[in-house]
Each structure stands twice: as structure tokens, then as C-alpha cells.
Design a protein around this motif. Structure first.
Motif, short mmCIF file in Angstrom:
data_model
loop_
_atom_site.label_atom_id
_atom_site.label_comp_id
_atom_site.label_asym_id
_atom_site.label_seq_id
_atom_site.Cartn_x
_atom_site.Cartn_y
_atom_site.Cartn_z
N ASP A 1 2.11 12.84 -7.79
CA ASP A 1 2.52 12.60 -7.41
C ASP A 1 3.86 12.54 -6.30
N ARG B 1 3.15 5.30 -7.76
CA ARG B 1 1.90 6.28 -6.96
C ARG B 1 1.61 5.50 -5.72
N GLU B 2 1.39 4.60 -5.82
CA GLU B 2 1.03 3.56 -4.43
C GLU B 2 1.52 3.79 -3.29
N ALA C 1 1.03 3.93 -11.82
CA ALA C 1 0.09 3.53 -10.48
C ALA C 1 0.62 2.43 -9.60
N PHE C 2 1.40 1.69 -9.63
CA PHE C 2 2.38 1.63 -8.46
C PHE C 2 3.29 2.36 -7.49
N ALA D 1 2.71 7.37 -2.35
CA ALA D 1 1.43 7.48 -1.35
C ALA D 1 1.83 7.13 0.17
N MET D 2 2.83 6.48 0.83
CA MET D 2 2.71 5.99 1.94
C MET D 2 3.50 7.27 2.48
#
Length: 255
Positions: A15, A201-202, A198-199, A205-206
Motif C-alpha cells: 500500500d 497505511r491509513e 496500519a497508521f 490511502a489519503m
């Protein structure tokens, strides 16, 4: 250090996440001029890569970094001139972290000492484990704070608190620095890597253009005097290594 891995190396996660490792675990990832040159190049390469959206900076093993490697070998030249040339490699990394478009997330476990603390301050976001300890360790060994700490730390925690931290040092828990606004997230050590990715990855995704432009504008506004700070450090810190107080401190380390 893994034989097949360099002292700093990159791994592409999923990602759009590039993970950069400080890789001297036997020295608790102590920072050398060689490492800083390679880290600078890898940061720039990640910024140029179209498929990278977020950079995560971490240490190999259980510590982010024990700070500057006091046994990294001879300086590029003898005396303060050589110390200045070596230090400028460290300062270049701070400039790069603050000016590349891709956001940099520091993942801090264990100790972040001296220059490693500065790397966390220069990052755009900081995730730390619940056992992480941040140690200024500049004035206490007889040198001035380096790598932009005299500009970045006051901006993050306030000038009076920054002076106390830099003057007295100590081991500051991640939870305290979260309360003061320097650390964004504190996770259990066992899940730090998973939660940080995970942080990241978030964030990845922006919409990338809006994130990158926002970073660059905010850093440009905040860092208007950072260049002056870094330039002053490149002369003042090598001068401190010529003082009697610094020599006395180094004698204690040698024992």
C-alpha cells in the motif's frame, strides 16, 4: 546486523509504504556519518518513487537508536573542521526529512537518544511503543543540541519545557511526550510494528497531493529559521568538542 543488509536499508511494504531501517542493532543503531549519508539518499529515492506515498523510519531490533556513534572512526579531517564536515551529513538528513513531499512517520521503540531524538522531532508523525524512552543527551556530554533540536523541540513542546529537557536531559517516556504534543500515538511494544504500519497505511490511502502539499506548506511556515539553526550548529557543536568540559566527559566514557 544482517550480512546482506546495509547499515541503512529500505524495504517496500504494501500500500505504498517504504520502511527505512537504521541497521546497527549490535550498537543499538548508533548513528554514524556513513549511515546519515545513506539515509539521506534513501529518503530522496523514496520521495522520487511514484509508488511510495509514506515513509516509515525505524530501528532494527528493539531500539530506535542510541544516538551518535562515539566510536565511528576518524573524522573526515582532523580537528573541528573534520567534525564540522561529518556533522553536516547529519544536518542534511534533517533538511531532507523536512522538505521532501512524502510524509515521514517515525516508529520509535526502546531508546531514541540524542540525534535519534532529533530524527523523531524532524519526522512528520511519531508512533512510539509504551516502553520507548527519549533522551536529549547533548548538553550533558558537553556539546550543544544538534540536528535542529533547538528549533524543532521548542516548536513541539514549548520553549520553557524544551530548555529544561535540553539542559537537564533525562529519560522521557513516550506517554509524557504524547501529552506534550511530540508523539502522536503510543502502542504496546508487542504491536508497535503492526499498529504503526496500519497508521501509515491509513495515511497512504489519503489523497496524496493534498497530504504532500499540506506537509510542505506547514513545514515551510514552521521552519523559516531552521536553516539558520542548522548552520549555526555546524560550527558551534564542533567548537564544543575542543573545550575542557567535553574532554572531561569523554574521559568518563572511556573508563
Amino acid at each position: 546486523m544482517s550480512e546482506e543488509k546495509d547499515v541503512v536499508y529500505a524495504e517496500r511494504a504494501d500500500d505504498g509504504i517504504e520502511v527505512l531501517y537504521l541497521n546497527q542493532p549490535r550498537k543499538k543503531n548508533a548513528l554514524s556519518g556513513d549511515m546519515m549519508g545513506k539515509l539521506d539518499a534513501l529518503l530522496r529515492a523514496a520521495d522520487d518513487a511514484n509508488d511510495v506515498r509514506v515513509v516509515v523510519l525505524r530501528g532494527a531490533g528493539q531500539d530506535f537508536s542510541s544516538g551518535g556513534d562515539l566510536n565511528q572512526g576518524p573524522a573526515l579531517e582532523p580537528g573541528p573542521e573534520g567534525a564540522r564536515k561529518t556533522l553536516r551529513r547529519y544536518l542534511s538528513v534533517v533538511r531532507t526529512m523536512r522538505t521532501i513531499a512524502k510524509p515521514v512517520v517515525a516508529m520509535v521503540d526502546g531508546y531514541a537518544v540524542g540525534g535519534a531524538f532529533a530524527l523523531a522531532c524532524a519526522s512528520d508523525l511519531v508512533c512510539a511503543s509504551d516502553r520507548a524512552l527519549f533522551v536529549p543527551a547533548f548538553c550533558q556530554i558537553g556539546i550543544i543540541p544538534e540536528m535542529g533540536m533547538m528549533k524543532l523541540l521548542p516548536d513541539l513542546v514549548g520553549p520553557q519545557r524544551a530548555k529544561e529537557l535540553l539542559f537537564f536531559g533525562g529519560k522521557i517516556p513516550a506517554q509524557q511526550l504524547q501529552a506534550w504534543g511530540l508523539v502522536n500515538r503510543v502502542f504496546p511494544a508487542a504491536t508497535l510494528e503492526e499498529e504503526t504500519l496500519a497508521f501509515a497505511r491509513e495515511l497512504a490511502a489519503m489523497p496524496d497531493a493534498s497530504i504532500q502539499i499540506t506537509k510542505n506548506i506547514m513545514n515551510a511556515l514552521a521552519d523559516s529559521s531552521l536553516e539558520a539553526c542548522l548552520e549555526a550548529e555546524s560550527t558551534a557543536s564542533p567548537f564544543c568538542t575542543t573545550t575542557k568540559a567535553y574532554a572531561a566527559t569523554m574521559e568518563k566514557f572511556a573508563r
